[in-house]
Write a protein that holds these residues in place. Structure first.
Motif, short mmCIF file in Angstrom:
data_model
loop_
_atom_site.label_atom_id
_atom_site.label_comp_id
_atom_site.label_asym_id
_atom_site.label_seq_id
_atom_site.Cartn_x
_atom_site.Cartn_y
_atom_site.Cartn_z
N THR A 116 -0.91 9.97 0.66
CA THR A 116 0.40 10.78 0.96
C THR A 116 0.94 10.33 2.29
O THR A 116 0.89 9.06 2.65
CB THR A 116 -0.38 12.13 1.18
N HIS A 117 1.64 11.35 2.84
CA HIS A 117 2.40 10.90 4.10
C HIS A 117 1.94 11.69 5.36
O HIS A 117 1.44 12.73 5.11
CB HIS A 117 3.99 11.30 3.88
N ILE A 118 1.97 10.71 6.57
CA ILE A 118 1.76 11.75 7.61
C ILE A 118 2.55 11.14 8.77
O ILE A 118 3.04 10.01 9.08
CB ILE A 118 0.33 11.47 7.98
N ALA A 139 5.85 -1.40 1.62
CA ALA A 139 7.55 -1.77 1.46
C ALA A 139 8.11 -0.76 1.48
O ALA A 139 9.34 -0.30 1.71
CB ALA A 139 7.61 -2.32 0.53
N ASP A 140 7.65 0.78 0.77
CA ASP A 140 8.06 2.05 0.95
C ASP A 140 9.47 1.93 0.18
O ASP A 140 10.48 2.41 0.78
CB ASP A 140 8.30 2.72 2.13
N VAL A 141 9.81 1.30 -1.04
CA VAL A 141 10.74 1.70 -1.81
C VAL A 141 10.75 3.13 -2.23
O VAL A 141 9.99 3.76 -2.36
CB VAL A 141 10.59 1.11 -3.40
N THR A 160 0.83 -1.33 0.08
CA THR A 160 -0.21 0.03 -0.07
C THR A 160 0.79 1.22 0.06
O THR A 160 0.27 2.53 -0.08
CB THR A 160 -0.91 0.04 1.23
N HIS A 161 2.12 1.11 0.00
CA HIS A 161 2.91 2.25 -0.28
C HIS A 161 4.33 2.02 -0.40
O HIS A 161 5.36 1.48 -0.04
CB HIS A 161 3.16 2.97 1.28
N THR A 162 4.54 2.62 -1.90
CA THR A 162 6.01 2.67 -2.42
C THR A 162 5.91 3.64 -3.36
O THR A 162 5.05 4.37 -3.84
CB THR A 162 6.02 1.25 -2.99
N HIS A 163 7.23 3.90 -3.85
CA HIS A 163 7.72 4.94 -4.85
C HIS A 163 8.44 4.42 -5.88
O HIS A 163 9.41 4.16 -5.84
CB HIS A 163 8.42 6.11 -4.01
N PHE A 164 7.89 4.88 -7.19
CA PHE A 164 8.55 3.90 -8.24
C PHE A 164 10.00 4.66 -8.61
O PHE A 164 11.07 4.00 -9.08
CB PHE A 164 7.64 3.73 -9.41
ZN LIG Z 1 6.69 7.29 1.02
#
Ligand SMILES: [Zn+2]
Length: 441
Positions: A231-233, A321-323, A76-80
């Motif tokens: 988004t982030h918090i 996994a937040d790549v 549910t959270h990662t950055h290509f």
């Molecule tokens: Zn992130």
């Protein structure tokens, strides 16, 4: 393999969590000699092999014993754009952003480069058993389109969006609110609800978005149906202090998003390592989901996630996994890392294998509003699954040769299985990844 008219009956031990183990006992379901009946891309039944085989004599059995079937993982959270900065250890969030993440994200302006990274990123998701992901795109619209195209051609389920920011990053990463609105609208028209794709409005975080930009996000959500928001918090103490300075009228971080209606049931807010009790109560009543990213929290020294406070407040939690702040793509590894960090957190929760499987699968599907479509082996859902088969000489193979009790087998899989154990991955019954070492069947 050619599916017979009666469908395919996959025979292997299988595990899934059709219920939420934080709320219900016996949420983990397993079959030591299981059968997963697949018909036209959907799960027709999930039960004991012998029973299914008797009731569906037309189905073609595929014997997968020696391996294990799990539902496809949901990240549910990662950055290509951050694929190539994995492994940047030794920094804290704001310093890491400035030195590692942002310069790499600026390279996404080069479209050929962006296309190459998008394909590699999507391939890595599939190779780790992730069939559904919620992904931060790039700050550039063409690079974000490249991500959608890569997911579409690979057959993965994906929510993604162009990352929006108009301050405090590198100038080349900023858009004006007008441009953000224009470009996001075009991407929504092109990709939202096309096949397995969904659009997620993606303000990077409160610090990099003015109120005018957050208003654009609110407008986009009002103008289109079924958009998601990511988004982030509350990731890191310094970040939270800066947000308080940037939005002096806001009593806490969540208020910044709430003011623009961004924290609803379609929202996935990453991290929330340092929430106030009031924020937890409001997240619970808004039905937003917190994406817990344990590897990232540890690697960036962000802190220990207060899982018990989230669960007791009734906040929905899934895993990411937040790549590239995290340490890779593996959702099994994130599950293990969540377990490990809760073991050492001052007020940690003791998680069992059922919790880890739920957090890596159905919890994420529910976060994305896809709980009726994927996340477990309930009949009628899409046939999204992972076939794991540990290499013959691996420690996992040694453990599983001895272990017969299902929950301990699953715990061993979370502890020891990496990408080398992922043999085949399917979405809607179609293969999206097959290991080069897969045995010919
Ligand atoms: Zn992130």
């Amino acid at each position: 393999m050619t599916p017979a008219s009666g469908g395919e009956l996959l025979r292997a031990p299988l595990f899934h969590t059709p219920r939420n183990p934080f709320r219900e006992a016996r949420a983990l379901e397993s079959y030591a000699d299981g059968g997963l009946l697949i018909h036209e891309g959907r799960i027709a039944a999930c039960s004991d092999y012998a029973a299914l085989s008797a009731s569906h004599p037309d189905a073609a059995t595929i014997d997968l014993r020696g391996g294990f079937l799990l539902p496809g993982f949901v990240d549910t959270h990662t950055h290509f754009p951050q694929l190539r900065i994995l492994g940047g250890l030794g920094r804290s969030l704001l310093d890491w952003l400035e030195r590692c993440a942002l310069p790499e994200e600026a390279r996404m302006a080069d479209h050929t480069h962006a296309c190459r990274i998008a394909r590699a990123f999507v391939r890595s998701l599939a190779a780790h058993g992730t069939t559904t992901a919620c992904v931060f795109g790039a700050h550039f619209a063409p690079a974000t389109a490249a991500l959608f195209e890569a997911a579409q051609s690979a057959g993965l389920r994906m929510a993604a969006g162009q990352v929006l920011s108009d301050r405090r990053l590198l100038p080349e990463l900023h858009q004006t609110p007008e441009r953000a609105y224009r470009e996001s609208s075009l991407l929504i028209d092109r990709f939202h609800r096309q096949g397995r794709l969904l659009y997620a409005v993606t303000p990077r975080f409160a610090l990099s978005t003015s109120e005018a930009m957050l208003e654009v996000c609110q407008t986009l959500l009002a103008e289109h149906e079924e958009l998601r928001l990511q988004t982030h918090i509350n990731e890191n103490a310094d970040e939270i202090a800066e947000v308080a300075r940037a939005f002096p009228g806001a009593p806490d971080y969540l208020t910044v998003y709430e003011k623009f209606g961004l924290a609803g049931p379609n929202a996935i807010l990453a991290h929330n390592v340092h929430p106030t009790n009031s924020e937890l109560e409001r997240l619970a009543s808004s039905r937003a989901t917190v994406a817990h990213c344990p590897s990232s929290n540890a690697a960036l020294g962000s802190g220990l996630f207060p899982m018990k406070r989230h669960i007791h407040a009734g906040v929905r939690v899934a895993l990411g996994a937040d790549v590239g702040g995290g340490t890779g793509f593996g959702m099994l590894k994130e599950g293990l890392q969540a377990y490990l960090l809760q073991r050492i957190a001052p007020d940690g929760m003791l998680l069992d294998a059922g919790h880890l499987l739920y957090l890596s699968t159905l919890a994420g599907a529910e976060a994305l509003g896809l709980g009726k479509e994927t996340g477990d082996f309930h009949a009628g859902k899409s046939a999204d699954f992972v076939y794991l088969r540990p290499p013959a000489a691996s420690p996992l193979a040694a453990v599983l040769e001895r272990e017969q009790e299902s929950e301990r087998m699953l715990a061993a899989i979370f502890t020891l299985a990496g990408a080398e154990s992922i043999q085949e991955v399917r979405v809607a019954g179609t293969v999206v990844y097959r290991s080069a070492n897969a045995e010919r069947r």
